[in-house]
Design an enzyme around this catalytic site. Sequence first.
Site, short mmCIF file in Angstrom:
data_model
loop_
_atom_site.label_atom_id
_atom_site.label_comp_id
_atom_site.label_asym_id
_atom_site.label_seq_id
_atom_site.Cartn_x
_atom_site.Cartn_y
_atom_site.Cartn_z
N SER A 156 0.83 -1.20 0.00
CA SER A 156 0.00 0.00 0.00
C SER A 156 0.87 1.26 0.00
CB SER A 156 -0.96 -0.05 1.19
OG SER A 156 -1.98 0.91 1.07
N ASP A 251 -9.79 -3.24 -5.78
CA ASP A 251 -8.93 -2.28 -5.09
C ASP A 251 -8.89 -1.00 -5.90
OD1 ASP A 251 -6.93 -0.80 -3.89
OD2 ASP A 251 -5.44 -2.40 -3.92
N HIS A 281 -8.12 -4.71 -1.43
CA HIS A 281 -6.92 -4.08 -0.88
C HIS A 281 -6.70 -4.58 0.55
CE1 HIS A 281 -3.98 -0.74 -0.84
NE2 HIS A 281 -4.25 -0.69 0.45
#
Length: 314
Positions: A156, A251, A281
């Site tokens: 991320s 995501d 995600h």
Amino acid sequence: MSLDRETEALLFWVGSSTTRPLWQHDYERARAEYRRSLTKTDVAPPDVGNTADITVPGPEGPLRVRKYEPARPGVASILYFHGGGGVLGSLDTHDTLCRILCHDTGATVFSVDYRLAPEHPFPAGVCDAVAALEWLSREAGNMSLDPARIAVAGDSAGGGLAAVALHETKGRLEARPAAQLLIYPALDLRARGPSRKELIQQFPIPEEMIHWFFNHYFGTAWPIADPRATPALYEDYSGLPPALIVTAGYDPFRDEGAEYAERLAAAGVPVDYACYRGTVHGFMNMGRVLRVAHRTMRQRMGTWLTEQWDKVGA
């Protein structure tokens, strides 16, 4: 695309919860809630040889790093940057993931406790990431590690930091790192990809959450034109290490990872791109409820990293 059954069940469970979303909390409470949520979804960590919290030189004082040593230490290492939007996340929230990487690859893992916003807004985290990579490259030999067998990794926001650190240090390290592992990385503030428009309400990072992160990390004036904030703006991708980029089908950041993989490949960088189409995600921290996390970590990432280290000097 369609959600896999386990992810669908997870979203049903989340949808029936009365817990307030993280973006409705102040950042300190949000950090506590994030840590608590991972205790419900993360797997039990495997044993490793040894762990120790150490400090390394940072741009504004000592930088804390957690070192994971395998039972049989080798010469390969992984520098890891945790996710959390530059606001949440810590050495503890990603402890299990780092232990799995260490256990499964036999590499020494260094997880970086970079400074978080809003106490330390952009570019503090970037500066810490660059300093940590320079330190590991410089000191690897003194720890019986090979500077040419370093993998730079992150998930991320940490995936974005890993990408930026490699660009910012290109040509300045003891040796080019052997690999980069970017797990559903955040790479483009401009939100141009279809996934950012199609998935604006997608758990766990709907648009409100993304803006909450960016407003804490960047303040009121987002540095959209700065490649340290938007790695997709770097112009020269040549000479970067081979990459494995992992995304999730549901995501908002999916298309940023895919586009970055294309840019690397166009520059002649070997790239493996894997989109796990049925999940969301953050799935790597959800191994207790999503088997795709196990498959990705242990069948894809570990094998791929080992292959890159084996190629060095071959």
